[in-house]
Design a protein around this motif. Structure first.
Motif, PDB file in Angstrom:
ATOM      1  N   UNK A 150       0.830  -1.204   0.000  1.00  0.00           N
ATOM      2  CA  UNK A 150       0.000   0.000   0.000  1.00  0.00           C
ATOM      3  C   UNK A 150       0.864   1.253   0.000  1.00  0.00           C
ATOM      4  N   UNK A 151       1.994   1.200   0.688  1.00  0.00           N
ATOM      5  CA  UNK A 151       2.883   2.360   0.686  1.00  0.00           C
ATOM      6  C   UNK A 151       3.508   2.567  -0.690  1.00  0.00           C
ATOM      7  N   UNK A 152       3.734   1.496  -1.425  1.00  0.00           N
ATOM      8  CA  UNK A 152       4.292   1.612  -2.772  1.00  0.00           C
ATOM      9  C   UNK A 152       3.325   2.305  -3.723  1.00  0.00           C
ATOM     10  N   UNK A 153       2.030   2.303  -3.388  1.00  0.00           N
ATOM     11  CA  UNK A 153       1.044   2.993  -4.223  1.00  0.00           C
ATOM     12  C   UNK A 153       1.087   4.501  -4.049  1.00  0.00           C
ATOM     13  N   UNK A 154       1.719   4.965  -2.966  1.00  0.00           N
ATOM     14  CA  UNK A 154       1.859   6.408  -2.772  1.00  0.00           C
ATOM     15  C   UNK A 154       1.115   6.978  -1.583  1.00  0.00           C
ATOM     16  N   UNK A 155       0.556   6.130  -0.720  1.00  0.00           N
ATOM     17  CA  UNK A 155      -0.096   6.640   0.489  1.00  0.00           C
ATOM     18  C   UNK A 155       0.942   7.271   1.410  1.00  0.00           C
ATOM     19  N   UNK A 156       0.483   8.211   2.229  1.00  0.00           N
ATOM     20  CA  UNK A 156       1.378   8.861   3.174  1.00  0.00           C
ATOM     21  C   UNK A 156       1.629   8.022   4.411  1.00  0.00           C
ATOM     22  N   UNK A 157       0.692   7.112   4.729  1.00  0.00           N
ATOM     23  CA  UNK A 157       0.868   6.340   5.942  1.00  0.00           C
ATOM     24  C   UNK A 157      -0.077   5.158   6.027  1.00  0.00           C
ATOM     25  N   UNK A 158       0.052   4.442   7.140  1.00  0.00           N
ATOM     26  CA  UNK A 158      -0.778   3.284   7.456  1.00  0.00           C
ATOM     27  C   UNK A 158      -1.593   3.612   8.693  1.00  0.00           C
ATOM     28  N   UNK A 159      -2.896   3.329   8.619  1.00  0.00           N
ATOM     29  CA  UNK A 159      -3.772   3.494   9.778  1.00  0.00           C
ATOM     30  C   UNK A 159      -4.401   2.134  10.080  1.00  0.00           C
ATOM     31  N   UNK A 160      -3.942   1.489  11.152  1.00  0.00           N
ATOM     32  CA  UNK A 160      -4.458   0.170  11.513  1.00  0.00           C
ATOM     33  C   UNK A 160      -5.735   0.315  12.350  1.00  0.00           C
ATOM     34  N   UNK A 161      -6.708  -0.527  12.039  1.00  0.00           N
ATOM     35  CA  UNK A 161      -7.923  -0.591  12.850  1.00  0.00           C
ATOM     36  C   UNK A 161      -8.447  -2.019  12.818  1.00  0.00           C
ATOM     37  N   UNK A 162      -7.947  -2.839  13.720  1.00  0.00           N
ATOM     38  CA  UNK A 162      -8.430  -4.208  13.874  1.00  0.00           C
ATOM     39  C   UNK A 162      -9.070  -4.334  15.252  1.00  0.00           C
ATOM     40  N   UNK A 163     -10.252  -4.908  15.307  1.00  0.00           N
ATOM     41  CA  UNK A 163     -10.991  -4.963  16.567  1.00  0.00           C
ATOM     42  C   UNK A 163     -11.517  -6.371  16.813  1.00  0.00           C
ATOM     43  N   UNK A 164     -11.547  -6.789  18.100  1.00  0.00           N
ATOM     44  CA  UNK A 164     -10.987  -6.090  19.272  1.00  0.00           C
ATOM     45  C   UNK A 164      -9.573  -6.587  19.581  1.00  0.00           C
ATOM     46  N   UNK A 165      -8.632  -5.667  19.715  1.00  0.00           N
ATOM     47  CA  UNK A 165      -7.281  -6.001  20.155  1.00  0.00           C
ATOM     48  C   UNK A 165      -7.282  -6.015  21.683  1.00  0.00           C
ATOM     49  N   UNK A 166      -6.892  -7.116  22.269  1.00  0.00           N
ATOM     50  CA  UNK A 166      -6.925  -7.237  23.717  1.00  0.00           C
ATOM     51  C   UNK A 166      -5.833  -6.426  24.397  1.00  0.00           C
TER      52      UNK A 166
END
Length: 330
Positions: A150-166
């Motif tokens: 995804x970063x190779x496509x040119x995004x500025x960053x990664x935003x993780x949102x996986x639920x629920x993380x204990x």
């Protein structure tokens, strides 16, 4: 006779337990109500470090350049500096299918032409309860491969949102550490921080998973990231004043726990399809903004603090007005 005696004793214990739970609920409600008192400082408002979650339509081909232009007109009048555009989700095994975001290249091109000052992070995640297993090293490797793609496509960053993380999940911390070299900007949506002692354990016993993170684990995540977005909605509180106090408490805790280098976002509920109907009345962008201002006022000025509106496709004109009136206003 013995059986009846045992039953009576069990009923007394149950009644006592219920009484204790009710008393604790009342104490917490009073505490939240007290948090939502007083007037915020005049300076406690947007500093131009706000965010917005964007839905999947922006990268799957449904949105056009004209849509980006319209969004640009709206955002130029706000403090939004970051957007998190949904570019996943991950597959159950952790892989990121490029077919999920076929229009990402065009979207990023259009966005940078019309809103060059607003950074775009790829919002990536998946349900991890009976779904993606982040404890599996192979799954984490595939997640990291997706982040690199995804970063190779040119995004500025990664935003993780996986639920629920204990709470205390060491494998999640390792994932953050290994993601760090792959991206210029790393952010995470986090559960709410445990407001008062024993609330995390009580919520876990009721829900079967962590609704809250401990102070220590939230600090560990914030230390590893550039941004943390606390999902301060779906609070299950019955009144606007209690919800506002809840956000104020979350803001105060996050400001105390996150290092100065890390930007803190308070999630603001710009959506109206809560799983519990009464939350549509008690939770709002206005009360989130007011609570955030009170929390910021009690802590002291900090530039790297803002609201994050969830989510663009559900936000109404009233939501945007509340953001402007209660967070941007002088």
């Amino acid at each position: 006779m013995i059986a009846r005696t045992v039953i009576r004793r069990c009923l007394r214990v149950l009644a006592l337990a219920l009484a204790v739970l009710v008393a604790l609920a009342v104490v917490v409600a009073v505490a939240f109500r007290i948090q939502f008192t007083g007037a915020p400082e005049a300076w406690a408002k947007s500093t131009g470090n706000d965010a917005l979650w964007l839905g999947h339509a922006w990268v799957d081909g449904r949105r056009t350049e004209q849509d980006v232009e319209k969004m640009a007109v709206r955002l130029r009048a706000t403090g939004v500096k970051d957007v998190f555009v949904h570019a996943g989700p991950f597959e159950w095994d952790g892989a990121l299918d490029p077919a999920k975001h076929p229009n990402a290249g065009n979207f990023l091109k259009w966005w940078r032409e019309h809103l060059p000052g607003v950074r775009v992070s790829a919002w990536l995640g998946q349900a991890v309860k009976n779904g993606l297993d982040l404890d599996d090293p192979a799954a984490r490797d595939r997640v990291l491969a997706g982040a690199k793609h995804i970063m190779a496509l040119g995004f500025d960053g990664i935003h993780y949102n996986s639920e629920p993380i204990g709470d205390g999940d060491a494998d999640f911390l390792e994932l953050l550490d290994r993601t760090r070299p792959l991206t210029r900007l790393l952010s995470v949506s986090t559960p709410q921080i445990e407001p008062y002692p024993l609330m995390r354990l009580a919520a876990r016993a009721t829900l079967g998973h962590d609704k809250y993170w401990s102070h220590g684990f939230f600090r560990q995540v914030a230390q590893r990231t550039d941004q943390v977005a606390v999902m301060t909605y779906d609070s299950f509180l019955l009144m606007e004043s209690l919800y506002g106090g809840h956000v104020a408490r979350q803001a105060s805790l996050a400001l105390d726990l996150a290092p100065a280098k890390t930007t803190i976002f308070m999630g603001a509920p710009a959506y109206h399809d809560h799983a519990v109907p009464f939350l549509d009345d008690s939770e709002s962008v206005a009360k989130a903004a007011e609570g955030a201002r009170l929390g910021l006022s009690s802590h002291g000025a900090r530039d790297r603090f803002g609201l994050a509106l969830y989510v663009d496709f559900a936000a109404t004109e009233e939501d945007w007005k509340e953001y402007t009136d209660h967070w941007m206003a002088n």
